[in-house]
Design a protein around this motif. Structure first.
Motif, PDB file in Angstrom:
ATOM      1  N   VAL A 108      62.742  34.873  84.743  1.00 37.16           N
ATOM      2  CA  VAL A 108      64.163  34.991  84.386  1.00 37.16           C
ATOM      3  C   VAL A 108      65.003  34.105  85.285  1.00 37.16           C
ATOM      4  N   LEU A 109      64.687  34.074  86.574  1.00 31.83           N
ATOM      5  CA  LEU A 109      65.425  33.244  87.519  1.00 31.83           C
ATOM      6  C   LEU A 109      65.271  31.762  87.183  1.00 31.83           C
ATOM      7  N   VAL A 110      64.049  31.351  86.886  1.00 27.82           N
ATOM      8  CA  VAL A 110      63.781  29.953  86.522  1.00 27.82           C
ATOM      9  C   VAL A 110      64.562  29.576  85.273  1.00 27.82           C
ATOM     10  N   ALA A 117      69.225  29.875  75.737  1.00 26.44           N
ATOM     11  CA  ALA A 117      68.191  30.159  74.738  1.00 26.44           C
ATOM     12  C   ALA A 117      67.063  29.137  74.830  1.00 26.44           C
ATOM     13  N   PHE A 118      67.433  27.857  74.946  1.00 21.01           N
ATOM     14  CA  PHE A 118      66.457  26.765  75.023  1.00 21.01           C
ATOM     15  C   PHE A 118      65.572  26.913  76.263  1.00 21.01           C
ATOM     16  N   CYS A 119      66.210  27.101  77.419  1.00 18.47           N
ATOM     17  CA  CYS A 119      65.461  27.203  78.667  1.00 18.47           C
ATOM     18  C   CYS A 119      64.647  28.498  78.724  1.00 18.47           C
ATOM     19  N   GLY A 120      65.203  29.577  78.169  1.00 16.60           N
ATOM     20  CA  GLY A 120      64.471  30.835  78.154  1.00 16.60           C
ATOM     21  C   GLY A 120      63.192  30.740  77.336  1.00 16.60           C
ATOM     22  N   ALA A 121      63.298  30.151  76.150  1.00 18.79           N
ATOM     23  CA  ALA A 121      62.130  30.020  75.274  1.00 18.79           C
ATOM     24  C   ALA A 121      61.078  29.100  75.888  1.00 18.79           C
ATOM     25  N   LEU A 122      61.522  27.973  76.442  1.00 13.12           N
ATOM     26  CA  LEU A 122      60.566  27.027  77.015  1.00 13.12           C
ATOM     27  C   LEU A 122      59.958  27.547  78.318  1.00 13.12           C
ATOM     28  N   THR A 123      60.734  28.289  79.096  1.00 11.46           N
ATOM     29  CA  THR A 123      60.181  28.874  80.324  1.00 11.46           C
ATOM     30  C   THR A 123      59.057  29.845  79.985  1.00 11.46           C
ATOM     31  N   TRP A 124      59.281  30.655  78.961  1.00 14.00           N
ATOM     32  CA  TRP A 124      58.226  31.578  78.527  1.00 14.00           C
ATOM     33  C   TRP A 124      56.994  30.799  78.055  1.00 14.00           C
ATOM     34  N   SER A 174      67.688  26.961  85.428  1.00 17.26           N
ATOM     35  CA  SER A 174      67.479  25.733  84.651  1.00 17.26           C
ATOM     36  C   SER A 174      68.550  25.581  83.577  1.00 17.26           C
ATOM     37  N   ALA A 175      68.925  26.699  82.947  1.00 19.38           N
ATOM     38  CA  ALA A 175      69.949  26.644  81.897  1.00 19.38           C
ATOM     39  C   ALA A 175      71.275  26.158  82.457  1.00 19.38           C
ATOM     40  N   VAL A 176      71.669  26.683  83.612  1.00 21.55           N
ATOM     41  CA  VAL A 176      72.935  26.271  84.228  1.00 21.55           C
ATOM     42  C   VAL A 176      72.881  24.797  84.624  1.00 21.55           C
TER      43      VAL A 176
END
Length: 218
Positions: free
Chosen positions: A3-5, A52-59, A9-11
């Motif tokens: 979640v932190l990553v 959304a983009f960074c969350g999906a790709l981080t997963w 990354s999103a910001v």
């Protein structure tokens, strides 16, 4: 940690895109800090898209077994390739300053990698330097053999991508980009929208190739 990553990354992705937008269209009477901190509905949507983009790709990257630093490196590369692709498609140019932004991000992450993985310092150094040199050299050869049909901006972009992905993965990116550009160019010719000798911007296809290769975990 994931979640932190994703959030960090999103910001960063959001801010880097604003910096590129500021470079391309500076608003008179507004300083850089004021420009970056300003928020409205459009920017709010852009920030949500980044999350959304960074969350999906981080997963996805975690599923591939990538560590936090590697995931952030890939996310920042993709975030900066977006404005580069947009500018190249619109103006047929790739600003050197934006390539420098990628190198600055890579340098900061490389420094972090040196501290986190001290036993792999030489391996990381070779990966970064050889990735940039070999990728740039291969694409420069393509630039020469094509009679300068490709631009030097594309050569520099490939070299910069090479510092982030390494020579092997960047080679796959180049192949994917060539395939996508051939499909697009061929379809444009068949539809009568372009001629055989018309130029097309290659930056968007390098960005798309990078995204596809990272999505499939190549």
């Amino acid at each position: 940690m994931l979640v932190l990553v994703a959030m960090a990354s999103a910001v960063l992705c959001y801010l880097w895109n604003l910096v590129c937008l500021y470079d391309g269209k500076t608003e008179k009477g507004t300083g850089r800090a004021g420009y970056l901190l300003c928020m409205n509905g459009k920017r709010g949507i852009a920030l949500l898209v980044c999350f959304a983009f960074c969350g999906a790709l981080t997963w996805l990257f975690s599923e591939y077994g990538y560590g936090p630093l590697k995931a952030v490196r890939y996310l920042l590369l993709l975030s900066l390739l977006f404005p580069i692709a947009r500018e190249d498609a619109k103006e047929k140019r790739i600003p050197n300053r934006w390539l420098l932004y990628i190198l600055l991000c890579r340098g900061a992450l490389f420094t972090a990698e040196m501290f986190v993985f001290p036993a792999m310092r030489m391996e990381n150094l070779k990966f970064t330097l050889l990735g940039g040199v070999i990728s740039g050299a291969v694409f420069y050869l393509a630039y020469v053999l094509s009679g300068h049909a490709l631009g030097m901006g594309d050569v520099k972009l490939v070299a910069v991508i090479g510092t982030c992905l390494g020579a092997g993965t960047t080679y796959l990116v180049m192949v994917a980009a060539l395939i996508f550009s051939a499909i697009y160019g061929g379809s444009q010719v068949l539809c009568g929208k372009k001629g055989m000798k018309d130029e097309i911007a290659f930056g968007p296809f390098l960005a798309l190739g990078t995204l596809v290769i990272l999505l499939i975990g190549a």
